[in-house]
Design a protein around this motif. Structure first.
Motif, PDB file in Angstrom:
ATOM      1  N   ILE A   1      -3.659  26.751  52.890  1.00 38.58           N
ATOM      2  CA  ILE A   1      -2.372  26.429  53.517  1.00 38.58           C
ATOM      3  C   ILE A   1      -2.595  25.624  54.801  1.00 38.58           C
ATOM      4  O   ILE A   1      -1.890  24.642  55.062  1.00 38.58           O
ATOM      5  CB  ILE A   1      -1.564  27.713  53.769  1.00 38.58           C
ATOM      6  CG1 ILE A   1      -1.190  28.342  52.422  1.00 38.58           C
ATOM      7  CG2 ILE A   1      -0.311  27.416  54.583  1.00 38.58           C
ATOM      8  CD1 ILE A   1      -0.686  29.759  52.514  1.00 38.58           C
TER       9      ILE A   1
ATOM     10  N   TRP B   1      -1.153  21.977  55.416  1.00 38.73           N
ATOM     11  CA  TRP B   1      -0.235  21.809  56.557  1.00 38.73           C
ATOM     12  C   TRP B   1      -0.705  20.667  57.449  1.00 38.73           C
ATOM     13  O   TRP B   1       0.091  19.857  57.922  1.00 38.73           O
ATOM     14  CB  TRP B   1      -0.155  23.131  57.313  1.00 38.73           C
ATOM     15  CG  TRP B   1       0.780  23.205  58.479  1.00 38.73           C
ATOM     16  CD1 TRP B   1       0.482  23.649  59.728  1.00 38.73           C
ATOM     17  CD2 TRP B   1       2.186  22.872  58.518  1.00 38.73           C
ATOM     18  NE1 TRP B   1       1.584  23.611  60.537  1.00 38.73           N
ATOM     19  CE2 TRP B   1       2.650  23.134  59.835  1.00 38.73           C
ATOM     20  CE3 TRP B   1       3.086  22.364  57.576  1.00 38.73           C
ATOM     21  CZ2 TRP B   1       3.972  22.914  60.217  1.00 38.73           C
ATOM     22  CZ3 TRP B   1       4.406  22.143  57.967  1.00 38.73           C
ATOM     23  CH2 TRP B   1       4.841  22.412  59.265  1.00 38.73           C
TER      24      TRP B   1
ATOM     25  N   SER C   1       1.975  31.561  54.674  1.00 38.33           N
ATOM     26  CA  SER C   1       2.409  30.281  55.254  1.00 38.33           C
ATOM     27  C   SER C   1       3.103  30.497  56.588  1.00 38.33           C
ATOM     28  O   SER C   1       2.944  29.708  57.527  1.00 38.33           O
ATOM     29  CB  SER C   1       3.371  29.560  54.309  1.00 38.33           C
ATOM     30  OG  SER C   1       2.723  29.330  53.092  1.00 38.33           O
TER      31      SER C   1
ATOM     32  N   VAL D   1       2.119  34.129  49.227  1.00 38.03           N
ATOM     33  CA  VAL D   1       1.918  32.749  49.687  1.00 38.03           C
ATOM     34  C   VAL D   1       2.927  32.420  50.798  1.00 38.03           C
ATOM     35  O   VAL D   1       2.582  31.813  51.816  1.00 38.03           O
ATOM     36  CB  VAL D   1       2.035  31.749  48.507  1.00 38.03           C
ATOM     37  CG1 VAL D   1       1.903  30.319  49.009  1.00 38.03           C
ATOM     38  CG2 VAL D   1       0.974  32.036  47.447  1.00 38.03           C
TER      39      VAL D   1
ATOM     40  N   THR E   1       1.417  28.752  59.878  1.00 36.37           N
ATOM     41  CA  THR E   1       2.154  27.708  60.612  1.00 36.37           C
ATOM     42  C   THR E   1       2.845  28.278  61.846  1.00 36.37           C
ATOM     43  O   THR E   1       3.290  27.527  62.708  1.00 36.37           O
ATOM     44  CB  THR E   1       3.241  27.072  59.718  1.00 36.37           C
ATOM     45  OG1 THR E   1       4.171  28.101  59.338  1.00 36.37           O
ATOM     46  CG2 THR E   1       2.646  26.431  58.483  1.00 36.37           C
TER      47      THR E   1
ATOM     48  N   LEU F   1       5.994  23.858  52.472  1.00 31.24           N
ATOM     49  CA  LEU F   1       5.738  23.186  53.751  1.00 31.24           C
ATOM     50  C   LEU F   1       6.895  22.242  54.096  1.00 31.24           C
ATOM     51  O   LEU F   1       7.268  22.110  55.265  1.00 31.24           O
ATOM     52  CB  LEU F   1       4.395  22.442  53.703  1.00 31.24           C
ATOM     53  CG  LEU F   1       3.169  23.357  53.509  1.00 31.24           C
ATOM     54  CD1 LEU F   1       1.886  22.538  53.496  1.00 31.24           C
ATOM     55  CD2 LEU F   1       3.091  24.451  54.567  1.00 31.24           C
TER      56      LEU F   1
ATOM     57  N   ILE G   1       3.220  25.169  47.205  1.00 33.23           N
ATOM     58  CA  ILE G   1       2.813  25.048  48.609  1.00 33.23           C
ATOM     59  C   ILE G   1       3.407  23.802  49.282  1.00 33.23           C
ATOM     60  O   ILE G   1       4.012  23.918  50.357  1.00 33.23           O
ATOM     61  CB  ILE G   1       1.282  25.172  48.744  1.00 33.23           C
ATOM     62  CG1 ILE G   1       0.882  26.628  48.412  1.00 33.23           C
ATOM     63  CG2 ILE G   1       0.803  24.786  50.155  1.00 33.23           C
ATOM     64  CD1 ILE G   1      -0.603  26.908  48.360  1.00 33.23           C
TER      65      ILE G   1
END
Ligand code: UDP
Length: 328
Positions: free
Chosen positions: A314, A318, A267, A263, A271, A196, A192
């Motif tokens: 997430i 983030w 994400s 995942v 985001t 990011l 993760i």
């Protein structure tokens, strides 16, 4: 005055979150950390004692000074790949360091011990739901070192009455939703935070390690647990020991698995940004699927892993990624 808990590795990712949870639960967390992988700036919720687990005199001094009612032991090296290249580093720091710590705790009369172990102690048992009774056959030095420490704790209970709660973690993810502390490894190897970084343009792309696994979308499946849920379990483990319920092993996972592609997709959704990915070869040592049989912690400890959904993990990671890094 509040009771003190000695938190080894309190300057690291999980340890710093544990300190925050302990503080919220009314304890004073004393961080013991050599800062080899941790960050002094992450020690925000109680005193800091710099020191090394291999330094028995320093440990004795800290036990005498703070008189902890329990130890939470997070300090360890934890990279599987490195553990295969340099097993001595893992056996010395993780096993001999833990042995030194356990001996110091017993000598100080501190007989409640919460230990962070790992699903890597189960080894490569693809497509098996792993519960606490699954036999342990670690396949790397990291898992073997953690298994050895579990064995030490059993023997020290037999000899000296040391009580332990052992937690075997699955994939820890997410960060403190207040972003007071977070996940920051140098170098970073986890899915993760690397993703990011790729989303934020700090690296070119995320490489997906293998797309030919026997899973619905060809990528590996893991059981992700939110670090805040994970450390809440540790506070429950401490209360378990204080309630004289005896030594116990608990898996910490949710029982749900997500693939690497899932995942990545989540994400992108969280985001609202593109995730640059490259499909690469398998990473040596990766299991196809690691999912926890997680009932025991729920039924016996009353654990409720409520933040452990992919969107929340997430989103929290983030937020931290955008607001805080210890080197700034
Ligand atoms: N992974 C990946 N690319 C990366 C890092 C990880 O595809 O750059 C995959 C890895 O193969 C595994 C999952 O993501 O299937 C979780 O890996 P991580 O290193 O975060 O944790 P591990 O499962 O090794 O403890």
């Amino acid at each position: 005055m509040s009771e003190t808990v000695l938190v080894t590795g309190g300057a690291g990712y999980i340890g710093s979150h544990a300190c925050k949870a302990l503080r919220s639960a009314g304890y004073t967390p004393v961080t013991f950390d050599n800062l080899s992988t941790g960050w002094e700036a992450a020690v925000k919720f109680g005193p800091f004692e710099q020191g090394d687990l291999l330094d028995r005199a320093r440990l004795d001094e800290v036990f005498q000074k703070h008189r902890p009612v329990a130890v939470m032991h997070f300090a360890a090296f934890s990279q599987v790949g490195e553990s295969m290249q340099d097993p001595g580093k893992y056996w010395r720091n993780n096993v001999i360091g833990s042995l030194t710590l356990v001996e110091a705790a017993v000598a100080a009369g501190c007989l409640n011990f919460v230990f962070s172990s790992t699903c890597a102690t189960y080894g490569d048992q693809d497509n098996v739901v792993l519960d606490e009774n699954t036999p342990q056959f670690p396949i790397n030095s990291y898992g073997a070192s953690k298994k050895a420490i579990e064995d030490i704790l059993v023997n020290f209970e037999q000899a000296y009455g040391l009580k332990s709660v052992i937690f075997r973690y699955f994939n820890v993810a997410g960060c403190d939703p207040d972003a007071e502390v977070g996940e920051f490894h140098q170098p970073e190897t986890h899915l993760i935070p690397l993703m990011l970084d790729a989303i934020a343009g700090k690296r070119d792309a995320l490489t997906i390690f293998g797309t030919d696994y026997e899973t619905p979308d060809g990528t590996c499946i893991r059981d992700y647990v939110h670090v805040c849920d994970l450390v809440d379990a540790h506070v429950l483990g401490l209360k378990w020991l204080e309630g004289d319920k005896g030594s116990r092993v608990f898996n910490l996972g949710t029982g749900s698995g997500f693939s690497v592609r899932e995942v990545v997709d989540e994400s992108r959704a969280v985001t609202n940004m593109e995730v640059p990915i490259v499909e690469g070869a398998r990473r040596a040592g990766d299991c196809t699927k690691l999912v926890s049989g997680s009932e025991r912690a729920v039924t016996e400890l009353g654990w409720r892993p409520e933040r452990s959904t992919l969107p929340l993990m997430i989103a929290d990671a983030w937020k931290w990624h955008q607001t805080g890094h210890y080197d700034k």
